[in-house]
Design an enzyme around this catalytic site. Sequence first.
Site, PDB file in Angstrom:
ATOM      1  N   GLN A 284      -1.681   3.408   1.002  1.00 55.03           N
ATOM      2  CA  GLN A 284      -0.294   4.954   1.749  1.00 55.03           C
ATOM      3  C   GLN A 284      -1.457   4.914   3.327  1.00 55.03           C
ATOM      4  OE1 GLN A 284       1.705   5.526   1.339  1.00 55.03           O
ATOM      5  NE2 GLN A 284       2.040   6.844  -0.872  1.00 55.03           N
ATOM      6  N   SER A 285      -1.903   3.737   4.151  1.00 56.19           N
ATOM      7  CA  SER A 285      -2.311   3.746   5.333  1.00 56.19           C
ATOM      8  C   SER A 285      -1.419   3.877   6.201  1.00 56.19           C
ATOM      9  CB  SER A 285      -3.723   2.646   5.442  1.00 56.19           C
ATOM     10  OG  SER A 285      -3.368   1.655   4.882  1.00 56.19           O
TER      11      SER A 285
END
Length: 298
Positions: A59-60
Amino acid sequence: MKLSNTPVTAHTFGDIPFSLKRDDLLHHQFSGNKARKLSAWLELEQPEITTLMSQGGVQSNSLYSMAALAKLKGWQLKFYVERIPTWLKNHPMGNYRGALELGAQIIETNDYDKVLEEHFREPRQTQSHTLVIPEGGHSEEAMSGVRRLAQEIIDWASQNVAQPVAVALPSGTGTTALYLHKFLKPAAIEVLTCPCVGGKQYLIEQFMALRESDFPHILELENKHHFAKLYEEDFRTWQQLCTDTGVEFDLLYDPMMWRCLSLWYPQNTDKHLLYVHQGGLLGNESMLPRYQRKFSSI
């Protein structure tokens, strides 16, 4: 595509007046500090490259930015992650969803450390058609895009501000903050940052890995702050920041920086604060529901 010359707007957060460098407006898919760092690769003229390889969190902001870079260049992104939760596979959201929509190939591996050792410890082109970029663009190649940002800040400050200027932005690997400091120090512009991913020592190690020895001013909170952990004070800070400015900010990095700035400002009221917007707003799609579930009364 020119990734430059974003506007600067005036705001107040609580009792802190500040200017905001709107790097969230660089490009609808490619914005914030990641766009500045990755702009060197956007301008790369190597037609033999067909594949971009990188790694990081599922989820970066880095994942989505790499996917946008690959899409803009006509490359295939292969992005290695340690784990993709089953619920996320079934219900994609946030940066993961956005990257998939841009055509990214997100590869879950049980041998993540082995993948890091083979491909990313010393980033290089593993094959003539494959370009390897470290997590978050933590590379000396990021310098050119940050240099342009620094020059924009110098030009703006010289034309608009009579006070000493302090530039603030949070850090993951600290690449943007480090190179901003390198280029702004000769203009007597201070750079402030905070270590969001690890502690101060971790951030210094990231700086040193880029072979620099002169660092920006690192601010810290009184208590240890764990990356991606939900803090009520972070949520309240984010809510107030969005309300006071009418601008949406990132929930993962910006609250900690503003909490640090709230401690810094009372002793530095003689300085004009310029905050660099980090983009990363797609990440709020997954972070905000987590906060709303945990702190439903706020």
